[in-house]
Design a protein around this motif. Structure first.
Motif, PDB file in Angstrom:
ATOM      1  N   PHE A   4      15.931  25.617  14.601  1.00  0.00           N
ATOM      2  CA  PHE A   4      15.504  24.330  14.066  1.00  0.00           C
ATOM      3  C   PHE A   4      14.409  24.587  13.042  1.00  0.00           C
ATOM      4  N   LYS A   5      14.652  24.112  11.818  1.00  0.00           N
ATOM      5  CA  LYS A   5      13.728  24.353  10.707  1.00  0.00           C
ATOM      6  C   LYS A   5      13.105  23.049  10.220  1.00  0.00           C
ATOM      7  N   ASP A   6      11.875  23.158   9.748  1.00  0.00           N
ATOM      8  CA  ASP A   6      11.182  22.032   9.119  1.00  0.00           C
ATOM      9  C   ASP A   6      11.904  21.740   7.807  1.00  0.00           C
ATOM     10  N   ILE A   7      12.364  20.491   7.619  1.00  0.00           N
ATOM     11  CA  ILE A   7      13.139  20.202   6.404  1.00  0.00           C
ATOM     12  C   ILE A   7      12.278  20.152   5.146  1.00  0.00           C
ATOM     13  N   LEU A   8      10.978  20.032   5.305  1.00  0.00           N
ATOM     14  CA  LEU A   8      10.105  20.003   4.129  1.00  0.00           C
ATOM     15  C   LEU A   8       9.679  21.400   3.681  1.00  0.00           C
ATOM     16  N   THR A   9       9.498  22.331   4.632  1.00  0.00           N
ATOM     17  CA  THR A   9       8.977  23.652   4.278  1.00  0.00           C
ATOM     18  C   THR A   9       9.976  24.782   4.535  1.00  0.00           C
ATOM     19  N   ASN A  10      11.035  24.499   5.262  1.00  0.00           N
ATOM     20  CA  ASN A  10      12.041  25.482   5.659  1.00  0.00           C
ATOM     21  C   ASN A  10      11.499  26.517   6.661  1.00  0.00           C
ATOM     22  N   GLU A  12      10.894  28.124  10.227  1.00  0.00           N
ATOM     23  CA  GLU A  12      11.583  28.098  11.514  1.00  0.00           C
ATOM     24  C   GLU A  12      10.578  27.646  12.568  1.00  0.00           C
ATOM     25  N   MET A  13      10.951  26.584  13.319  1.00  0.00           N
ATOM     26  CA  MET A  13      10.019  25.994  14.278  1.00  0.00           C
ATOM     27  C   MET A  13      10.334  26.370  15.725  1.00  0.00           C
ATOM     28  N   THR A  64      -1.294  40.587  23.246  1.00  0.00           N
ATOM     29  CA  THR A  64      -1.611  39.238  22.814  1.00  0.00           C
ATOM     30  C   THR A  64      -1.087  38.261  23.851  1.00  0.00           C
ATOM     31  N   SER A  65      -1.899  37.288  24.222  1.00  0.00           N
ATOM     32  CA  SER A  65      -1.469  36.263  25.167  1.00  0.00           C
ATOM     33  C   SER A  65      -1.334  34.941  24.444  1.00  0.00           C
ATOM     34  N   GLY A  66      -0.401  34.129  24.919  1.00  0.00           N
ATOM     35  CA  GLY A  66      -0.222  32.810  24.333  1.00  0.00           C
ATOM     36  C   GLY A  66       1.069  32.180  24.821  1.00  0.00           C
ATOM     37  N   VAL A  67       1.483  31.135  24.135  1.00  0.00           N
ATOM     38  CA  VAL A  67       2.695  30.406  24.480  1.00  0.00           C
ATOM     39  C   VAL A  67       3.862  31.049  23.738  1.00  0.00           C
ATOM     40  N   ASP A  68       4.941  31.319  24.467  1.00  0.00           N
ATOM     41  CA  ASP A  68       6.077  32.041  23.884  1.00  0.00           C
ATOM     42  C   ASP A  68       6.598  31.416  22.589  1.00  0.00           C
ATOM     43  N   VAL A  69       6.765  30.108  22.546  1.00  0.00           N
ATOM     44  CA  VAL A  69       7.288  29.456  21.337  1.00  0.00           C
ATOM     45  C   VAL A  69       6.352  29.705  20.155  1.00  0.00           C
ATOM     46  N   ASP A 128      -7.216  16.885  24.580  1.00  0.00           N
ATOM     47  CA  ASP A 128      -6.622  18.049  25.244  1.00  0.00           C
ATOM     48  C   ASP A 128      -5.476  18.677  24.444  1.00  0.00           C
ATOM     49  N   LEU A 129      -5.113  18.100  23.323  1.00  0.00           N
ATOM     50  CA  LEU A 129      -3.964  18.563  22.550  1.00  0.00           C
ATOM     51  C   LEU A 129      -4.334  19.706  21.615  1.00  0.00           C
ATOM     52  N   GLN A 130      -3.316  20.520  21.293  1.00  0.00           N
ATOM     53  CA  GLN A 130      -3.447  21.531  20.255  1.00  0.00           C
ATOM     54  C   GLN A 130      -2.387  21.227  19.204  1.00  0.00           C
ATOM     55  N   PHE A 131      -2.645  21.660  17.982  1.00  0.00           N
ATOM     56  CA  PHE A 131      -1.744  21.367  16.867  1.00  0.00           C
ATOM     57  C   PHE A 131      -1.361  22.663  16.157  1.00  0.00           C
ATOM     58  N   PHE A 132      -0.098  22.733  15.728  1.00  0.00           N
ATOM     59  CA  PHE A 132       0.414  23.929  15.071  1.00  0.00           C
ATOM     60  C   PHE A 132       1.258  23.546  13.862  1.00  0.00           C
ATOM     61  N   THR A 133       1.236  24.419  12.856  1.00  0.00           N
ATOM     62  CA  THR A 133       2.104  24.270  11.684  1.00  0.00           C
ATOM     63  C   THR A 133       3.075  25.442  11.685  1.00  0.00           C
ATOM     64  N   GLY A 134       4.011  25.406  10.757  1.00  0.00           N
ATOM     65  CA  GLY A 134       4.942  26.511  10.620  1.00  0.00           C
ATOM     66  C   GLY A 134       4.256  27.740  10.047  1.00  0.00           C
ATOM     67  N   GLU A 135       5.009  28.810   9.970  1.00  0.00           N
ATOM     68  CA  GLU A 135       4.472  30.096   9.525  1.00  0.00           C
ATOM     69  C   GLU A 135       3.846  30.037   8.127  1.00  0.00           C
ATOM     70  N   SER A 136       4.402  29.227   7.231  1.00  0.00           N
ATOM     71  CA  SER A 136       3.888  29.162   5.861  1.00  0.00           C
ATOM     72  C   SER A 136       2.539  28.447   5.769  1.00  0.00           C
TER      73      SER A 136
END
Length: 171
Positions: A4-10, A12-13, A64-69, A128-136
């Motif tokens: 599943f890809k972001d349609i604005l930036t391409n 991979e999410m 490195t520790s974190g969330v798999d996704v 309590d939320l965290q926010f993430f963007t795509g790789e770019s």
């Protein structure tokens, strides 16, 4: 497998290898796991190490520790000073998304307002939320919301991806 890809930036999410569900035809909620990735192996939190392996003191300097996704899809953490700032970003994102969808998927444009109700529920725990963007890290792209939910007595990370901001690509 589907990605599943972001349609604005391409960017991979996420992929369909992660457990996911559709939330009110507005978001995909993807269930993640807390993991530790070492230089040579992957260890899921809570798993028992092999009896032959000697436990390491202090952990591996290259792990490195974190969330798999987040780790495997190379999502980048971002933040907002306040809930108001996030909503201001979201307004601009939805405007850009609407313009893009009018070209590629006009039927989806009518469904965009449906994001409001589930979003209100998600944002109840804003602090309590965290926010993430795509790789770019493109500031015009999708921002993913991460929270923690209880599943059968286990607290697990869940990531919310705006459904109509994604395109499926079969690999």
């Amino acid at each position: 497998m589907k990605v599943f890809k972001d349609i604005l930036t391409n960017d991979e999410m996420f992929t369909d290898t992660y457990p996911m569900e559709d939330i009110s035809d507005a978001f995909y909620m993807v269930k993640g796991k807390n993991i530790t990735v070492g230089a040579e192996d992957i260890q899921i939190d809570g798993a028992n190490p092999s009896a032959e392996e000697a436990p390491e003191e202090g952990g591996d300097a290259t792990s490195t520790s974190g969330v798999d996704v987040v780790l495997f899809m190379r999502l980048q953490e971002t933040g907002f000073a306040s809930k108001k700032d996030f909503l201001l970003y979201l307004k601009g994102y939805l405007k850009s998304l609407k313009e893009k969808l009018q070209e590629s998927n006009p039927d989806a444009v009518e469904k965009l307002p449906g994001i409001q109700k589930p979003l209100q529920d998600i944002l109840k725990n804003y602090k309590d939320l965290q926010f993430f963007t795509g790789e770019s890290m493109n500031p015009d792209g999708m921002v993913v919301i991460m929270d923690y939910k209880d599943f059968d007595g286990e607290e697990r990370p869940v990531l919310y991806f705006p459904k109509y901001g994604l395109q499926e690509e079969k690999l």
